[in-house]
Design a protein around this motif. Sequence first.
Motif, PDB file in Angstrom:
ATOM      1  N   THR A 115     -74.658   8.412  58.081  1.00  0.00           N
ATOM      2  CA  THR A 115     -74.809   8.093  56.053  1.00  0.00           C
ATOM      3  C   THR A 115     -75.235   8.888  54.791  1.00  0.00           C
ATOM      4  O   THR A 115     -74.577   8.084  53.658  1.00  0.00           O
ATOM      5  CB  THR A 115     -77.059   7.713  56.237  1.00  0.00           C
ATOM      6  OG1 THR A 115     -76.603   6.986  57.377  1.00  0.00           O
ATOM      7  CG2 THR A 115     -77.380   7.316  55.252  1.00  0.00           C
ATOM      8  N   LEU A 116     -75.128  10.154  55.209  1.00  0.00           N
ATOM      9  CA  LEU A 116     -74.686  10.722  53.606  1.00  0.00           C
ATOM     10  C   LEU A 116     -73.389  10.691  53.131  1.00  0.00           C
ATOM     11  O   LEU A 116     -73.045  10.780  51.990  1.00  0.00           O
ATOM     12  CB  LEU A 116     -76.004  12.253  54.149  1.00  0.00           C
ATOM     13  CG  LEU A 116     -75.491  12.809  52.801  1.00  0.00           C
ATOM     14  CD1 LEU A 116     -75.708  13.011  51.930  1.00  0.00           C
ATOM     15  CD2 LEU A 116     -75.620  14.541  53.284  1.00  0.00           C
ATOM     16  N   GLY A 117     -72.769  11.611  54.604  1.00  0.00           N
ATOM     17  CA  GLY A 117     -71.344  11.401  53.896  1.00  0.00           C
ATOM     18  C   GLY A 117     -70.800  10.324  54.069  1.00  0.00           C
ATOM     19  O   GLY A 117     -69.541  10.358  52.750  1.00  0.00           O
ATOM     20  N   GLN A 118     -71.416   9.080  54.230  1.00  0.00           N
ATOM     21  CA  GLN A 118     -70.248   7.474  53.968  1.00  0.00           C
ATOM     22  C   GLN A 118     -70.886   6.767  52.126  1.00  0.00           C
ATOM     23  O   GLN A 118     -70.093   6.482  51.445  1.00  0.00           O
ATOM     24  CB  GLN A 118     -71.078   6.579  55.093  1.00  0.00           C
ATOM     25  CG  GLN A 118     -70.840   5.332  54.958  1.00  0.00           C
ATOM     26  CD  GLN A 118     -68.325   6.101  55.287  1.00  0.00           C
ATOM     27  OE1 GLN A 118     -68.203   6.184  56.626  1.00  0.00           O
ATOM     28  NE2 GLN A 118     -67.661   4.734  54.164  1.00  0.00           N
ATOM     29  N   ALA A 119     -72.518   7.031  51.729  1.00  0.00           N
ATOM     30  CA  ALA A 119     -72.452   7.112  50.738  1.00  0.00           C
ATOM     31  C   ALA A 119     -72.222   7.910  49.981  1.00  0.00           C
ATOM     32  O   ALA A 119     -71.507   7.601  48.746  1.00  0.00           O
ATOM     33  CB  ALA A 119     -73.614   7.612  50.788  1.00  0.00           C
ATOM     34  N   LEU A 120     -71.566   8.736  50.166  1.00  0.00           N
ATOM     35  CA  LEU A 120     -71.031  10.161  48.600  1.00  0.00           C
ATOM     36  C   LEU A 120     -69.765   9.821  48.839  1.00  0.00           C
ATOM     37  O   LEU A 120     -69.181   9.565  47.724  1.00  0.00           O
ATOM     38  CB  LEU A 120     -71.383  11.274  49.212  1.00  0.00           C
ATOM     39  CG  LEU A 120     -72.749  11.535  49.306  1.00  0.00           C
ATOM     40  CD1 LEU A 120     -72.774  13.172  49.665  1.00  0.00           C
ATOM     41  CD2 LEU A 120     -73.358  11.944  47.926  1.00  0.00           C
ATOM     42  N   ALA A 121     -68.918   9.029  49.953  1.00  0.00           N
ATOM     43  CA  ALA A 121     -67.483   9.178  50.339  1.00  0.00           C
ATOM     44  C   ALA A 121     -67.693   7.460  49.208  1.00  0.00           C
ATOM     45  O   ALA A 121     -66.631   7.461  48.676  1.00  0.00           O
ATOM     46  CB  ALA A 121     -66.681   9.046  51.414  1.00  0.00           C
ATOM     47  N   ASP A 122     -68.537   6.846  49.520  1.00  0.00           N
ATOM     48  CA  ASP A 122     -68.244   5.683  49.134  1.00  0.00           C
ATOM     49  C   ASP A 122     -68.343   5.091  46.880  1.00  0.00           C
ATOM     50  O   ASP A 122     -67.873   4.346  46.596  1.00  0.00           O
ATOM     51  CB  ASP A 122     -69.676   4.540  49.368  1.00  0.00           C
ATOM     52  CG  ASP A 122     -69.373   4.309  50.482  1.00  0.00           C
ATOM     53  OD1 ASP A 122     -67.838   4.221  51.035  1.00  0.00           O
ATOM     54  OD2 ASP A 122     -69.821   3.621  51.488  1.00  0.00           O
ATOM     55  N   ALA A 123     -69.329   6.559  46.954  1.00  0.00           N
ATOM     56  CA  ALA A 123     -69.543   6.217  45.978  1.00  0.00           C
ATOM     57  C   ALA A 123     -68.111   7.438  44.811  1.00  0.00           C
ATOM     58  O   ALA A 123     -68.484   7.912  43.435  1.00  0.00           O
ATOM     59  CB  ALA A 123     -71.071   6.801  45.278  1.00  0.00           C
ATOM     60  N   GLY A 124     -67.174   7.806  45.835  1.00  0.00           N
ATOM     61  CA  GLY A 124     -66.530   8.702  44.637  1.00  0.00           C
ATOM     62  C   GLY A 124     -66.885   9.776  44.908  1.00  0.00           C
ATOM     63  O   GLY A 124     -66.442  10.957  43.938  1.00  0.00           O
ATOM     64  N   THR A 125     -67.611  10.258  45.062  1.00  0.00           N
ATOM     65  CA  THR A 125     -68.262  12.186  45.031  1.00  0.00           C
ATOM     66  C   THR A 125     -67.243  12.763  46.266  1.00  0.00           C
ATOM     67  O   THR A 125     -67.141  12.398  46.907  1.00  0.00           O
ATOM     68  CB  THR A 125     -69.598  11.786  45.821  1.00  0.00           C
ATOM     69  OG1 THR A 125     -70.277  11.098  44.368  1.00  0.00           O
ATOM     70  CG2 THR A 125     -69.908  13.587  45.317  1.00  0.00           C
ATOM     71  N   ARG A 126     -66.505  13.812  45.324  1.00  0.00           N
ATOM     72  CA  ARG A 126     -66.215  14.971  45.353  1.00  0.00           C
ATOM     73  C   ARG A 126     -67.210  16.269  46.751  1.00  0.00           C
ATOM     74  O   ARG A 126     -67.630  16.659  45.617  1.00  0.00           O
ATOM     75  CB  ARG A 126     -65.366  15.977  44.588  1.00  0.00           C
ATOM     76  CG  ARG A 126     -64.167  14.755  43.656  1.00  0.00           C
ATOM     77  CD  ARG A 126     -63.537  15.420  42.734  1.00  0.00           C
ATOM     78  NE  ARG A 126     -63.366  16.641  42.756  1.00  0.00           N
ATOM     79  CZ  ARG A 126     -62.117  17.433  42.016  1.00  0.00           C
ATOM     80  NH1 ARG A 126     -62.241  17.422  40.628  1.00  0.00           N
ATOM     81  NH2 ARG A 126     -61.267  18.364  42.830  1.00  0.00           N
ATOM     82  N   THR A 127     -66.566  15.807  47.983  1.00  0.00           N
ATOM     83  CA  THR A 127     -67.321  17.201  48.712  1.00  0.00           C
ATOM     84  C   THR A 127     -66.620  17.805  49.364  1.00  0.00           C
ATOM     85  O   THR A 127     -65.324  18.547  49.114  1.00  0.00           O
ATOM     86  CB  THR A 127     -67.853  16.144  49.180  1.00  0.00           C
ATOM     87  OG1 THR A 127     -67.373  15.837  50.867  1.00  0.00           O
ATOM     88  CG2 THR A 127     -68.985  15.291  48.616  1.00  0.00           C
ATOM     89  N   LEU A 128     -67.808  19.070  49.888  1.00  0.00           N
ATOM     90  CA  LEU A 128     -66.605  20.218  50.965  1.00  0.00           C
ATOM     91  C   LEU A 128     -67.707  20.790  51.431  1.00  0.00           C
ATOM     92  O   LEU A 128     -68.540  20.889  51.080  1.00  0.00           O
ATOM     93  CB  LEU A 128     -65.897  21.067  49.782  1.00  0.00           C
ATOM     94  CG  LEU A 128     -65.559  22.162  50.649  1.00  0.00           C
ATOM     95  CD1 LEU A 128     -64.468  21.958  51.077  1.00  0.00           C
ATOM     96  CD2 LEU A 128     -64.895  23.962  49.388  1.00  0.00           C
ATOM     97  N   ALA A 129     -67.237  20.814  53.240  1.00  0.00           N
ATOM     98  CA  ALA A 129     -68.121  21.420  54.688  1.00  0.00           C
ATOM     99  C   ALA A 129     -67.555  22.492  54.095  1.00  0.00           C
ATOM    100  O   ALA A 129     -66.060  22.506  54.712  1.00  0.00           O
ATOM    101  CB  ALA A 129     -67.980  20.818  55.049  1.00  0.00           C
ATOM    102  N   ILE A 130     -68.234  23.689  54.569  1.00  0.00           N
ATOM    103  CA  ILE A 130     -67.543  24.662  54.948  1.00  0.00           C
ATOM    104  C   ILE A 130     -68.705  25.566  56.266  1.00  0.00           C
ATOM    105  O   ILE A 130     -69.900  25.574  56.351  1.00  0.00           O
ATOM    106  CB  ILE A 130     -67.835  25.698  53.439  1.00  0.00           C
ATOM    107  CG1 ILE A 130     -67.343  25.541  52.671  1.00  0.00           C
ATOM    108  CG2 ILE A 130     -67.519  27.361  54.410  1.00  0.00           C
ATOM    109  CD1 ILE A 130     -68.028  25.943  51.667  1.00  0.00           C
TER     110      ILE A 130
END
Length: 765
Positions: A148-163
Motif C-alpha cells: 500500500t505504501l509503495g504503491q501510493a508513493l509510486a502513483d504520486a510520482g514520489t522519488r524513493t530509495l530503499a536501502i
Amino acid sequence: MPSLIVRRPPAATALIGVLVILAGLVVGALPAQAAEERAPLVVVGFSGVRWSDVSTSATPALASMSSGAIGTVAVRSVFTAACPVDGWLGLSAGRRATGFDGTSQQHASAACEPVAEPTATGTTTVQPDFADYRRTADAGTFSAVPGTLGQALADAGTRTLAIGPGAGVALAQEDGTIANYVTSNGAAVSDGTLTAGKYAPSGAQPEVVAGYVQSALEDGTQVVVVDAGTVRDAADLPARESAPALSRADQVKAVDDVVAAVQQAVAASTGADATTVLAVSLGDAGRTAHLQFGAATGPQPGSGTYEGLLGSRSTRQTAIVQTTDLTPTVLSLALGSDHGTPGLVGAPVTSTDAQRSVADREEKVRDLDQAAQAVQPLVGPFFTVWGAAQIVLYAVATLALRKAWGGHRGRRRVLAWLRVLTVVFGAVCASTFLANTIPWWRAGDSTGSHLLAVSGAVALYVAVITAVALLGPWRRHALGPLGVVGLVTAGVLAVDCATGSRLITSSLNGLQPVVAGRFYGLGNQQFALFATGSLLFTVALADFLVRTGRRRWAVVAVAVLGLLTTFVDGVLGSDFGGPPAILPAFGFLALVVAGVRITWQRVVVILGATVVVLAGISIADWLRPTDDQTHLGRFVQTLVDGGAWQVVERKGAQNLRILYSNWLLSLVLALAAVFIAFVLVRPKVLGVSVLQRAYDRHPVLKPGLTCLLVLLVIGFAVNDSGAAVPAVGAMLAVPLIIACCTRVLADDPGEPAGPLGPERAHSTP
C-alpha cells in the motif's frame, strides 16, 4: 405577485465569474506549492531496540534523538511478538501483517526468518517473497494489503530509495517491484530517474549507507527508507531460532552506528532542520513483547517540528505510537495530509509536551515499558485469584443467608461481616485502576516485589472505598453501598477517559499497550465495569426517589444518567460496542420506573432507535477527513471496503478462544449466570427468601437487575472478546447485590415498598 428571482446586473455577473476563475486558479496552485515545500524524509527502521538499551555512552546517536521528539512503539502484529519482517510489512500495508503462515502456537516456537534480499532482472527489482506475503495477508483477518505504501508513493510520482532488505519490503509496490533499491552488497538498480551505480561502494556498512542517503537527498529523492539491522535477544529466542553471533550490546551498537551515519548524511545534504528523520524499532527482540524505541527530528506532519514526546490520534497516549501509525506519517509528510490513501488504520505521528526537559522525556518513555513489563506477569494470576475468590464468595453467601448461625445475635454478626466482605469485593474493581496513581512498578525488578507493591496499592484503595460505602449516611439504606461503589467505579473510569486513560493503561484490569488492542477509552472489561457501575448507581438512586414519592424525578434521573453513560462510553471511551447495550438497558429501566408496560413493539422501537443513532454518528464521523476519523468512521470504511465478514470472523474467534482457553473465566461466567438467574427469576429455589424480600422492599431492584442482564447479554453479543463482559460485570454486581440482601435480612421486616405502578405485574419482559 413579486418574482422570487433576483436579476444581477451584467457587470456583477461578470465580476463574479472572474472571482470564481481566480479562486479556482489559486486553489489549483496551492497543492503544487505545498508539494514543493515538503521536507524530505528518511526512515531508519530496525528491530529489537528498547529505551533501556539507550545511553549517551553506548548509543550516542540514538540518545541524541532525545533533542527532538521521542516515544515508544507498540509493534504488536498478528502474533504476540513481532518478527522483523512483521514490522516492515506493517509499514508497507498500514495494517497488521505477518510473514509467517501458521498458527499462534506454531509461531511461538518458530524462528524469525531474515528478510530476503530483493532480486534484480535487468532494471527491475522485485521482493522475492512478496507474493507469499500477499497470500498470507489475504488469508488473514486484518484486511492488510502489503504494498500500500509503495504503491501510493509510486502513483504520486514520489522519488524513493530503499536501502536494505527490510526497506525493500516497506517500499515495494503491490506487485512486489521496488522503484529504487540498494542491495546489501552495494549495487544499485535504477528506474531511469537515478543513475545506475551512482551509490557505488559495496557492503552494507554505515559509511556506505551515509553515501547512499546523502546522494539521494542531494538528487531530490523525497523518501529514503533504511534497514539498519536487527537485534535478537539470545535469552528470549523461540525454540527453533539459533542465537546470534554478537551480544545484544554489540547488535545495538551496530544499529546506532547506522543511525549516526544517516544523521551525518542528512546534516551534510539537506540539513537536519529541513529533513525529517524517523528512527523506529519495528519488531521485538524475542518471544517477549516490549514497547520499542521511537524518535523523530525535523518537520512533522501539518506544521512545526518534532519536539517533546511522540503521539498519534490512534493511541491518544503521550509517548506511545503504533507501527501502523508510521504509514500515514510517511504519506502525510511525502504527499500531504489529504493523500486520501484508503485502508489505513493508524494516524500520523506528531509531537506534544515540547516544554519537557530531555531528562523528563527519557524518564517517561522508560517508565512506560517498565510498567508494561511489570504488569504482564501479574494479570493472569490476578484474574485467577479474583475469579476463584468470587466462586468461594457465592458459596459462602448462600450458606450465610440460609443459616441462623447462633441465634439472632450471632446471625446479625455474620450478616454484618458478610456485608463488609462483599463491599470489599466490589471495591476491588475501581481499586485496580486507582493503584496506578502510585508508581508500584518502580518497586524493585522482580515479579515478587511488583506483586507486593501493587497488592498494597490495591488494598489501600479498597479500604478507602469500603469505608466511604459503609460509613456515610447512605449506609442505613440497603442499596446505599451498592450505589456508592457503583458510582465510584463508574466515576473513576469516566474521569480517566476524559483525562487520557492514564489509570487504565498497564493496570491489572486495564489496557495493555504491548497487546495493542486498544490504547485509550474503554475496552471490554472496562466497559463492563463502567456500565455496570453506572446502572447500579442509577438503580439505587431511582429506587430512593420512587420510595420517597418522587417518581417523575426518578424517571428524569434514569434518562439523564443513561444519556451521560452513553456519552462517556461512546464518545470519551470511544467504545463502539457499548452504546448498543447501554441505551436499551437504560431505556427499559426508564419505562419501568415510569410505570409503562414493556411490549414487544416498544422493545423493537428502542433497539431500532439505538441502531439508527449509532449508524448516524458513525456515518457522520466517516464523512470527516481520514486523519480526523475515530474508530466509528474507520469501522464504516471497513464495511465499505468489504471487510465486514473479516471483522465478524475475528470477533467470533476471539470469543471462542477466551471461552475455551480460560476455563476459570468460563466457570465464573456460568456460576454468575446461575446465581443471577436465581436472584432474578426464582429466588426461593435456594431457600434464600431474603432476595424476594429485597425485591419487595426496593421496587426498582428487580427491574434494575433485569436491565443489567440485558446490558451484559447485549455487551457479550456485540463486542469482540465479549465473553469477558458478563463475567467481569458480574464480579462487580453480584457481591454488591449480596451486600444489599444482608442489610435487608438484618433489618426489621417492615412493610414492603409500594408497587412501581398500576401495571407492575407486566413491567418486565
